[in-house]
Design an enzyme around this catalytic site. Sequence first.
Site, mmCIF file in Angstrom:
data_model
loop_
_atom_site.group_PDB
_atom_site.id
_atom_site.type_symbol
_atom_site.label_atom_id
_atom_site.label_comp_id
_atom_site.label_asym_id
_atom_site.label_seq_id
_atom_site.Cartn_x
_atom_site.Cartn_y
_atom_site.Cartn_z
ATOM 1 N N TYR A 136 2.926 -1.935 2.565
ATOM 2 C CA TYR A 136 3.314 -2.264 1.259
ATOM 3 C C TYR A 136 4.396 -3.436 0.915
ATOM 4 O O TYR A 136 3.864 -4.797 0.617
ATOM 5 C CB TYR A 136 3.355 -1.022 0.022
ATOM 6 C CG TYR A 136 3.210 -1.839 -1.292
ATOM 7 C CD1 TYR A 136 2.054 -2.383 -2.124
ATOM 8 C CD2 TYR A 136 4.885 -2.435 -1.957
ATOM 9 C CE1 TYR A 136 2.108 -2.709 -3.431
ATOM 10 C CE2 TYR A 136 4.514 -2.526 -3.557
ATOM 11 C CZ TYR A 136 3.205 -3.060 -3.781
ATOM 12 O OH TYR A 136 3.917 -3.785 -5.186
ATOM 13 N N SER B 51 6.219 -7.996 -5.635
ATOM 14 C CA SER B 51 6.891 -7.380 -5.915
ATOM 15 C C SER B 51 8.761 -7.017 -5.601
ATOM 16 O O SER B 51 8.733 -7.927 -4.807
ATOM 17 C CB SER B 51 6.851 -5.706 -4.823
ATOM 18 O OG SER B 51 6.874 -4.577 -5.205
HETATM 19 P P1 NAD Z 1 -2.934 -1.614 -11.302
HETATM 20 O O1 NAD Z 1 -3.849 -0.512 -9.810
HETATM 21 O O2 NAD Z 1 -3.152 -1.283 -12.558
HETATM 22 O O3 NAD Z 1 -4.809 -2.660 -11.294
HETATM 23 C C1 NAD Z 1 -4.734 -2.803 -9.824
HETATM 24 C C2 NAD Z 1 -5.198 -4.009 -10.148
HETATM 25 O O4 NAD Z 1 -6.525 -4.720 -9.451
HETATM 26 C C3 NAD Z 1 -6.928 -3.245 -11.033
HETATM 27 O O5 NAD Z 1 -7.379 -3.657 -11.803
HETATM 28 C C4 NAD Z 1 -8.213 -2.957 -9.200
HETATM 29 O O6 NAD Z 1 -9.244 -2.734 -9.976
HETATM 30 C C5 NAD Z 1 -7.325 -4.172 -9.187
HETATM 31 N N1 NAD Z 1 -8.604 -4.340 -7.517
HETATM 32 C C6 NAD Z 1 -7.703 -3.670 -6.628
HETATM 33 N N2 NAD Z 1 -7.673 -3.244 -5.695
HETATM 34 C C7 NAD Z 1 -9.319 -4.444 -5.619
HETATM 35 C C8 NAD Z 1 -9.618 -5.636 -4.454
HETATM 36 N N3 NAD Z 1 -9.702 -5.121 -3.400
HETATM 37 N N4 NAD Z 1 -10.200 -6.333 -5.401
HETATM 38 C C9 NAD Z 1 -9.794 -6.578 -6.570
HETATM 39 N N5 NAD Z 1 -9.448 -5.944 -6.973
HETATM 40 C C10 NAD Z 1 -8.853 -5.309 -7.322
HETATM 41 O O7 NAD Z 1 -1.628 -2.290 -11.002
HETATM 42 P P2 NAD Z 1 -0.682 -2.519 -10.720
HETATM 43 O O8 NAD Z 1 0.752 -1.705 -10.751
HETATM 44 O O9 NAD Z 1 -1.208 -3.627 -12.485
HETATM 45 O O10 NAD Z 1 -0.564 -4.118 -10.148
HETATM 46 C C11 NAD Z 1 -1.145 -5.323 -9.976
HETATM 47 C C12 NAD Z 1 -0.032 -6.094 -8.903
HETATM 48 O O11 NAD Z 1 0.979 -5.726 -9.485
HETATM 49 C C13 NAD Z 1 0.104 -5.350 -7.514
HETATM 50 O O12 NAD Z 1 0.079 -6.336 -6.730
HETATM 51 C C14 NAD Z 1 0.685 -4.278 -7.523
HETATM 52 O O13 NAD Z 1 1.621 -4.679 -5.785
HETATM 53 C C15 NAD Z 1 1.951 -5.488 -8.053
HETATM 54 N N6 NAD Z 1 3.234 -4.574 -8.869
HETATM 55 C C16 NAD Z 1 3.075 -3.511 -9.400
HETATM 56 C C17 NAD Z 1 4.876 -2.801 -9.383
HETATM 57 C C18 NAD Z 1 3.954 -1.680 -10.425
HETATM 58 O O14 NAD Z 1 5.580 -0.892 -10.675
HETATM 59 N N7 NAD Z 1 3.490 -1.222 -10.614
HETATM 60 C C19 NAD Z 1 5.829 -3.195 -9.339
HETATM 61 C C20 NAD Z 1 6.049 -4.287 -8.470
HETATM 62 C C21 NAD Z 1 4.520 -5.370 -8.026
#
Ligand code: NAD
Length: 256
Positions: free
Chosen positions: A152, A139
């Site tokens: 985080y 991130s």
């Molecule tokens: P999201 O909530 O849409 O998806 C998260 C996924 O992880 C889901 O499929 C959920 O079921 C799964 N998950 C959560 N806990 C889990 C566990 N203990 N075991 C297995 N699966 C688990 O979130 P997202 O925004 O798509 O985030 C995905 C990644 O991208 C994360 O690592 C997040 O930190 C990173 N990220 C997101 C953003 C953003 O703006 N959305 C920005 C930077 C980084």
Amino acid sequence: MDLKGKTALVTGSTSGIGLGIALTLAKAGANVVLNGFGDVAAAIAAVEAAGAQARHHPADVSRAEDIEAMIAYTQSEFGALDILVNNAGIQHVAPLEVFPAERWDAILATNLSSVFHATRLALPGMRERGWGRIVNIASVHGLVGSVNKAAYVAAKHGVIGLTKVVALETAQSAITCNALCPGWVLTPLVQQQIDTRAQLDGDLDRARRELLAEKQPSQDFVTPEQLGELVLFLCSDAANQVRGAAWNVDGGWLAQ
Ligand code: NAD
């Protein structure tokens, strides 16, 4: 880019960024193992509609033994694990003095320790076959801080450090390890933060605009598909010497 015959495991891929990456890899021909707690049937159907074979493993990535079972399952279903995308992640927002210790532990386990366990368990097979790609979804918060996100930010900084170490330990092989550092992507994880902001007046549009305006100069969201295309590039021969990078995709967030 042709990934026919390759197998990808994308953690946390029942929604959001992980699902977007899984679909891009599937369209390029890879077999895909999905993971996550969301709508499994819909995610499998979407990957199959993209023309790939799909499986799902229900591992809770905060548990090392679950990750071990998921890697073994991937190898037994498809014979190999060639592309590992460590994507699963959770968030909790609170000032440090009241940050629940239990949320700290869960975020460190899910967002950071999972990357260590999946990588250490995937590497022997990749070394045996002489090729591999590890992409960690970190991130912008792996490179800069923000208030109220202690766990985080700490976990994502850790992911980038770990990415560099893995890149060095595999530097003389055809295995590469890199991190992507997205800014705001409109997924369920971010929608939660928008909903919290909108609690005062119920104005979701305003909350969304303000969230972007604070940090992301493009004032537009990054998309899961754009991140999927970057993962695809990292799988290509053109990226053979891209090692240990922390590539921000953030609408200009870090240029400020
Ligand atoms: P999201 O909530 O849409 O998806 C998260 C996924 O992880 C889901 O499929 C959920 O079921 C799964 N998950 C959560 N806990 C889990 C566990 N203990 N075991 C297995 N699966 C688990 O979130 P997202 O925004 O798509 O985030 C995905 C990644 O991208 C994360 O690592 C997040 O930190 C990173 N990220 C997101 C953003 C953003 O703006 N959305 C920005 C930077 C980084």
